[in-house]
Every structure is written in C-alpha cells, then in structure tokens.
Design a protein around this motif. Structure first.
Motif, PDB file in Angstrom:
ATOM      1  N   LYS A   1     -55.968 -28.134  18.113  1.00 52.53           N
ATOM      2  CA  LYS A   1     -55.519 -26.760  17.893  1.00 52.53           C
ATOM      3  C   LYS A   1     -56.501 -25.780  18.545  1.00 52.53           C
ATOM      4  O   LYS A   1     -57.708 -25.926  18.427  1.00 52.53           O
ATOM      5  CB  LYS A   1     -55.433 -26.487  16.404  1.00 52.53           C
TER       6      LYS A   1
ATOM      7  N   ARG B   1     -58.253 -19.091  17.798  1.00 47.95           N
ATOM      8  CA  ARG B   1     -58.038 -17.716  18.252  1.00 47.95           C
ATOM      9  C   ARG B   1     -59.124 -16.835  17.667  1.00 47.95           C
ATOM     10  O   ARG B   1     -59.223 -16.684  16.461  1.00 47.95           O
ATOM     11  CB  ARG B   1     -56.668 -17.221  17.807  1.00 47.95           C
TER      12      ARG B   1
ATOM     13  N   PHE C   1     -59.593 -13.537  18.467  1.00 51.78           N
ATOM     14  CA  PHE C   1     -59.168 -12.144  18.354  1.00 51.78           C
ATOM     15  C   PHE C   1     -57.817 -12.065  17.668  1.00 51.78           C
ATOM     16  O   PHE C   1     -56.779 -11.937  18.298  1.00 51.78           O
ATOM     17  CB  PHE C   1     -59.105 -11.478  19.732  1.00 51.78           C
ATOM     18  N   ARG C   2     -57.835 -12.110  16.359  1.00 48.05           N
ATOM     19  CA  ARG C   2     -56.626 -11.943  15.573  1.00 48.05           C
ATOM     20  C   ARG C   2     -56.540 -10.496  15.119  1.00 48.05           C
ATOM     21  O   ARG C   2     -57.558  -9.827  14.928  1.00 48.05           O
ATOM     22  CB  ARG C   2     -56.640 -12.848  14.354  1.00 48.05           C
ATOM     23  N   ALA C   3     -55.348 -10.020  14.893  1.00 52.83           N
ATOM     24  CA  ALA C   3     -55.156  -8.639  14.443  1.00 52.83           C
ATOM     25  C   ALA C   3     -55.813  -8.417  13.079  1.00 52.83           C
ATOM     26  O   ALA C   3     -56.321  -7.337  12.787  1.00 52.83           O
ATOM     27  CB  ALA C   3     -53.676  -8.309  14.380  1.00 52.83           C
ATOM     28  N   GLY C   4     -55.840  -9.444  12.240  1.00 57.18           N
ATOM     29  CA  GLY C   4     -56.435  -9.323  10.915  1.00 57.18           C
ATOM     30  C   GLY C   4     -57.929  -9.033  10.944  1.00 57.18           C
ATOM     31  O   GLY C   4     -58.482  -8.489   9.990  1.00 57.18           O
ATOM     32  N   TYR C   5     -58.594  -9.398  12.009  1.00 58.63           N
ATOM     33  CA  TYR C   5     -60.024  -9.135  12.126  1.00 58.63           C
ATOM     34  C   TYR C   5     -60.325  -7.642  12.326  1.00 58.63           C
ATOM     35  O   TYR C   5     -61.425  -7.195  12.060  1.00 58.63           O
ATOM     36  CB  TYR C   5     -60.630  -9.909  13.295  1.00 58.63           C
TER      37      TYR C   5
END
Length: 88
Positions: free
Chosen positions: A2, A5, A7-11
C-alpha cells in the motif's frame, strides 16, 4: 504493498480556523520579530537566552513596523496587531 499518502486533506483541517480568524479580522495582521534590545541578567547572557531581560521588541509585518516595550522582559516571536486605519 500500500502506498503511503503524506498529504491528506485531514492533515490541513486545523489551518482553517486560524485562516478564518485572520480573514474576519479577529486576530489582526501577523507581525514577526525583527529586532530587540536586552539587558544581561547573568554572566552567560549571550549564549543563554533565559538570562536576558528584553527592553524593546520591534516587529515587522504587512502593514509596517510595530515597537513594544515589554513589562515582563520577554518578546514573542509573532505578534498580531490590528491593521493601520482599521476600526478599533
């Protein structure tokens, strides 16, 4: 395998609250420390910042400079001040 990621929006959700306050004028313009004057409280004040008593703090920002004379002998790294010409 897997893929991770980073850079997630939640960060970046926590950034929205300060941006909203800044946009609404609640915090004011950010000013960053530019220069300062201090007195030595100990013999090792050049290397140890805790042995300094700051007498003048000058901040620079988008709307110009801001100079303060602290009562407690400490300068912050960032200062939020109302924009010049804004209603107080």
């Amino acid at each position: 395998m897997k893929k991770v990621r980073f850079f997630r929006a939640g960060y970046f959700v926590w950034v929205l609250a300060p941006l909203a306050l800044f946009a609404s004028g609640g915090l004011g313009d950010p000013h960053v420390i530019w220069s300062y004057e201090w007195r030595a409280l100990g013999t090792n004040a050049r290397q140890d910042w805790s042995q300094r008593y700051y007498t003048r703090c000058t901040y620079i920002g988008r709307s110009g400079t801001l100079t303060e004379y602290p009562d407690n002998g400490k300068c912050g790294w960032i200062r939020f001040a109302p924009a010049r010409g804004a209603a107080r």
